[in-house]
Design an enzyme around this catalytic site. Structure first.
Site, PDB file in Angstrom:
ATOM      1  N   GLY A  14       0.772  -1.248   0.000  1.00 40.38           N
ATOM      2  CA  GLY A  14       0.000   0.000   0.000  1.00 40.38           C
ATOM      3  C   GLY A  14       0.791   1.280   0.000  1.00 40.38           C
ATOM      4  O   GLY A  14       0.220   2.352   0.206  1.00 40.38           O
ATOM      5  N   VAL A  66      -4.296  -5.967  -6.506  1.00 35.88           N
ATOM      6  CA  VAL A  66      -5.102  -6.951  -5.774  1.00 35.88           C
ATOM      7  C   VAL A  66      -6.431  -7.268  -6.470  1.00 35.88           C
ATOM      8  O   VAL A  66      -7.100  -8.220  -6.089  1.00 35.88           O
ATOM      9  CB  VAL A  66      -5.363  -6.517  -4.302  1.00 35.88           C
ATOM     10  CG1 VAL A  66      -4.056  -6.328  -3.549  1.00 35.88           C
ATOM     11  CG2 VAL A  66      -6.229  -5.274  -4.223  1.00 35.88           C
ATOM     12  N   TYR A 156     -18.373   9.016   2.867  1.00 33.39           N
ATOM     13  CA  TYR A 156     -17.541   7.808   2.957  1.00 33.39           C
ATOM     14  C   TYR A 156     -18.258   6.624   2.289  1.00 33.39           C
ATOM     15  O   TYR A 156     -17.637   5.748   1.701  1.00 33.39           O
ATOM     16  CB  TYR A 156     -17.180   7.521   4.415  1.00 33.39           C
ATOM     17  CG  TYR A 156     -15.899   6.743   4.579  1.00 33.39           C
ATOM     18  CD1 TYR A 156     -14.690   7.226   4.080  1.00 33.39           C
ATOM     19  CD2 TYR A 156     -15.882   5.508   5.233  1.00 33.39           C
ATOM     20  CE1 TYR A 156     -13.514   6.517   4.220  1.00 33.39           C
ATOM     21  CE2 TYR A 156     -14.705   4.793   5.386  1.00 33.39           C
ATOM     22  CZ  TYR A 156     -13.528   5.297   4.881  1.00 33.39           C
ATOM     23  OH  TYR A 156     -12.366   4.588   5.030  1.00 33.39           O
ATOM     24  N   LYS A 163     -15.263  -1.072   4.727  1.00 30.41           N
ATOM     25  CA  LYS A 163     -14.462  -1.107   5.974  1.00 30.41           C
ATOM     26  C   LYS A 163     -15.183  -1.921   7.050  1.00 30.41           C
ATOM     27  O   LYS A 163     -14.533  -2.571   7.872  1.00 30.41           O
ATOM     28  CB  LYS A 163     -14.179   0.308   6.479  1.00 30.41           C
ATOM     29  CG  LYS A 163     -13.239   1.133   5.601  1.00 30.41           C
ATOM     30  CD  LYS A 163     -11.834   0.563   5.521  1.00 30.41           C
ATOM     31  CE  LYS A 163     -10.862   1.542   4.891  1.00 30.41           C
ATOM     32  NZ  LYS A 163      -9.597   0.905   4.494  1.00 30.41           N
ATOM     33  N   LEU A 195      -3.205  10.517  -0.650  1.00 29.41           N
ATOM     34  CA  LEU A 195      -3.940  10.475  -1.926  1.00 29.41           C
ATOM     35  C   LEU A 195      -5.327   9.874  -1.723  1.00 29.41           C
ATOM     36  O   LEU A 195      -6.331  10.431  -2.165  1.00 29.41           O
ATOM     37  CB  LEU A 195      -3.175   9.613  -2.933  1.00 29.41           C
ATOM     38  CG  LEU A 195      -1.916  10.204  -3.564  1.00 29.41           C
ATOM     39  CD1 LEU A 195      -1.287   9.177  -4.497  1.00 29.41           C
ATOM     40  CD2 LEU A 195      -2.248  11.500  -4.307  1.00 29.41           C
TER      41      LEU A 195
HETATM   42  P1  NAD Z   1      -2.571   6.131  -0.120  1.00 27.42           P
HETATM   43  O1  NAD Z   1      -3.247   6.705  -1.311  1.00 27.42           O
HETATM   44  O2  NAD Z   1      -1.214   6.602   0.196  1.00 27.42           O
HETATM   45  O3  NAD Z   1      -2.552   4.541  -0.192  1.00 27.42           O
HETATM   46  C1  NAD Z   1      -3.586   3.795  -0.797  1.00 27.42           C
HETATM   47  C2  NAD Z   1      -2.908   2.629  -1.492  1.00 27.42           C
HETATM   48  O4  NAD Z   1      -3.889   1.735  -2.025  1.00 27.42           O
HETATM   49  C3  NAD Z   1      -2.019   3.067  -2.669  1.00 27.42           C
HETATM   50  O5  NAD Z   1      -0.705   2.605  -2.481  1.00 27.42           O
HETATM   51  C4  NAD Z   1      -2.665   2.377  -3.870  1.00 27.42           C
HETATM   52  O6  NAD Z   1      -1.709   1.976  -4.832  1.00 27.42           O
HETATM   53  C5  NAD Z   1      -3.286   1.165  -3.171  1.00 27.42           C
HETATM   54  N1  NAD Z   1      -4.278   0.502  -4.033  1.00 27.42           N
HETATM   55  C6  NAD Z   1      -5.476   0.977  -4.495  1.00 27.42           C
HETATM   56  N2  NAD Z   1      -6.028   0.073  -5.333  1.00 27.42           N
HETATM   57  C7  NAD Z   1      -5.174  -1.000  -5.381  1.00 27.42           C
HETATM   58  C8  NAD Z   1      -5.169  -2.234  -6.093  1.00 27.42           C
HETATM   59  N3  NAD Z   1      -6.153  -2.573  -6.935  1.00 27.42           N
HETATM   60  N4  NAD Z   1      -4.125  -3.083  -5.908  1.00 27.42           N
HETATM   61  C9  NAD Z   1      -3.104  -2.767  -5.081  1.00 27.42           C
HETATM   62  N5  NAD Z   1      -3.040  -1.599  -4.391  1.00 27.42           N
HETATM   63  C10 NAD Z   1      -4.068  -0.731  -4.551  1.00 27.42           C
HETATM   64  O7  NAD Z   1      -3.585   6.426   1.093  1.00 27.42           O
HETATM   65  P2  NAD Z   1      -3.591   5.991   2.619  1.00 27.42           P
HETATM   66  O8  NAD Z   1      -4.481   6.977   3.281  1.00 27.42           O
HETATM   67  O9  NAD Z   1      -2.218   5.787   3.123  1.00 27.42           O
HETATM   68  O10 NAD Z   1      -4.381   4.617   2.571  1.00 27.42           O
HETATM   69  C11 NAD Z   1      -3.914   3.440   3.202  1.00 27.42           C
HETATM   70  C12 NAD Z   1      -5.034   2.769   3.988  1.00 27.42           C
HETATM   71  O11 NAD Z   1      -5.347   3.570   5.123  1.00 27.42           O
HETATM   72  C13 NAD Z   1      -6.340   2.579   3.240  1.00 27.42           C
HETATM   73  O12 NAD Z   1      -6.899   1.330   3.594  1.00 27.42           O
HETATM   74  C14 NAD Z   1      -7.198   3.694   3.773  1.00 27.42           C
HETATM   75  O13 NAD Z   1      -8.584   3.429   3.665  1.00 27.42           O
HETATM   76  C15 NAD Z   1      -6.743   3.690   5.221  1.00 27.42           C
HETATM   77  N6  NAD Z   1      -7.081   4.875   6.018  1.00 27.42           N
HETATM   78  C16 NAD Z   1      -6.746   6.113   5.586  1.00 27.42           C
HETATM   79  C17 NAD Z   1      -7.069   7.215   6.355  1.00 27.42           C
HETATM   80  C18 NAD Z   1      -6.723   8.604   5.893  1.00 27.42           C
HETATM   81  O14 NAD Z   1      -7.274   9.573   6.458  1.00 27.42           O
HETATM   82  N7  NAD Z   1      -5.842   8.796   4.952  1.00 27.42           N
HETATM   83  C19 NAD Z   1      -7.736   7.048   7.586  1.00 27.42           C
HETATM   84  C20 NAD Z   1      -8.045   5.751   8.000  1.00 27.42           C
HETATM   85  C21 NAD Z   1      -7.717   4.669   7.204  1.00 27.42           C
END
Ligand code: NAD
Length: 260
Positions: A14, A66, A156, A163, A195
Site C-alpha cells: 500500500g 489486488v 464515505y 471497511k 492520496l
Molecule cells: P494512499 O493513497 O497513500 O494509499 C492507498 C494505497 O492503495 C495506494 O498505495 C494504492 O496503490 C493502493 N491501491 C489501491 N487500489 C489498489 C489495487 N487494486 N491493488 C493494489 N493496491 C491498490 O492512502 P492511505 O491513506 O495511506 O491509505 C492506506 C489505507 O489507510 C487505506 O486502507 C485507507 O482506507 C486507510 N485509512 C486512511 C485514512 C486517511 O485519512 N488517509 C484514515 C483511516 C484509514
C-alpha cells in the site's frame, strides 16, 4: 525501539508515496530493525515505491494489483524466492470509484460496490490465506480501517460498507489463524492527508471537524500511526488479536462535542 523488530521479516502493501500510511508504518518497523518487502499497485507506482523501499534498506519489491485474480498467490511465490519465512503483513490499501465517494450511499452502482469490496476488504483475506504457510513461527497481520466502518461520516459511503466488512474479516481471521499463533488486528486511523484520503468528498471538512473535536485537539500524523503499527506488528502486542485499535486522538469516543 531499535532492535525490537530485529530478525523479523514483513510484507508491506500500500505504499504510493512518502505520505502513505503504509510508508509511515514501514519506516517505524524498519527503524526498529525489521527486514521488509514491498508490493506496489502498478508500474506508475513503482517509480516512487522502489526508491522509498531502498531508503528503508529493502531490495525486495514486486507488482501486485489486488483486483487481479491470483495476485496474492503470485506475491507469495515471488516472496518465497527471497525468504523462507514471513513474520508480519501490513495491508494498507483501499479503493472506491470517486463518483461513489460523494452524494448518497444508495446511489452506488453494482460495479463500484463490487470493486470497493474486492480491493478494500477481500484482498486482506486473500493475502492472509496465501501467506499463512510462510508464517511458520506465528506473527502478526494488520489492516488499515476508519471510523466510517461503524459510524456515518460524510461521503464515505461504500467505503464505510467495505471497511465494516474488513473489520468483521479481522475478527474472523483472528479465530482462523489464532492457533497458528498469527494475530490479526485493525488499525483505525483518524484523517491523514494522503492520496486516498483526498479522494473522499468533503475531506477537508472531516479533517477540520475531527481535529477540532478530538480530545487531543488534533488529528494523528503518519508517524503516530506508524508507531501504533509497530506496536501491533511486534511482540509488544503479543496478547492482542481481533482488535480494532484507534489512533485518532480519541475522536471516536465523542458523542456530542463540548460547547466551546
Ligand atoms: P494512499 O493513497 O497513500 O494509499 C492507498 C494505497 O492503495 C495506494 O498505495 C494504492 O496503490 C493502493 N491501491 C489501491 N487500489 C489498489 C489495487 N487494486 N491493488 C493494489 N493496491 C491498490 O492512502 P492511505 O491513506 O495511506 O491509505 C492506506 C489505507 O489507510 C487505506 O486502507 C485507507 O482506507 C486507510 N485509512 C486512511 C485514512 C486517511 O485519512 N488517509 C484514515 C483511516 C484509514
Amino acid at each position: 525501539m531499535s532492535g525490537l523488530m530485529t530478525g523479523k521479516r514483513g510484507l508491506i502493501m500500500g505504499v504510493a508515496n512518502d505520505k502513505s500510511i503504509a510508508y509511515g508504518i514501514a519506516k517505524a518497523v524498519a527503524e526498529a530493525g525489521a527486514e521488509l518487502a514491498f508490493t506496489y499497485q502498478n508500474d506508475m507506482m513503482a517509480k516512487r515505491v522502489l526508491p522509498l523501499a531502498e531508503g528503508l534498506g529493502s531490495t525486495i519489491t514486486m507488482p501486485n494489483d489486488v483486483s487481479v485474480d491470483g495476485a496474492a498467490d503470485q506475491v507469495v511465490k515471488t516472496l518465497k524466492q527471497h525468504w523462507d519465512r514471513v513474520d508480519f503483513v501490513v495491508h494498507a490499501l483501499a479503493f472506491a470509484d470517486k463518483a461513489a465517494l460523494t452524494g448518497a450511499y444508495m446511489d452506488v452502482n453494482r460495479q463500484a460496490f463490487l470493486d470497493s469490496m474486492l480491493i478494500s476488504a477481500f484482498s486482506f483475506t486473500e493475502i492472509a490465506r496465501a501467506i499463512r504457510p510462510m508464517m511458520t513461527d506465528g506473527g502478526s497481520m494488520i489492516t488499515l480501517t476508519y471510523l466510517g466502518a461503524n459510524r456515518i461520516t460524510p461521503n464515505y459511503n461504500v467505503m464505510g460498507v467495505a471497511k465494516a466488512a474488513l473489520e468483521a474479516s479481522v475478527r474472523y481471521l483472528a479465530v482462523d489463524l489464532g492457533r497458528d499463533r498469527i494475530r490479526v488486528n485493525g488499525l483505525s486511523a483518524g484523517p491523514v492527508k494522503t492520496l486516498a484520503g483526498a479522494a473522499i468528498g468533503g475531506a477537508r471538512h472531516v479533517f477540520r471537524h475531527s481535529e477540532t473535536h478530538a480530545p487531543l485537539g488534533r488529528n494523528p500524523d503518519m508517524h503516530e500511526v506508524g508507531r501504533a503499527g509497530l506496536y501491533l506488528t511486534s511482540d509488544l502486542s503479543s496478547g492482542v488479536t481481533g482488535e480494532i485499535h484507534y489512533v485518532d486522538g480519541g475522536y471516536h469516543h465523542i458523542g456530542v462535542p463540548r460547547d466551546e
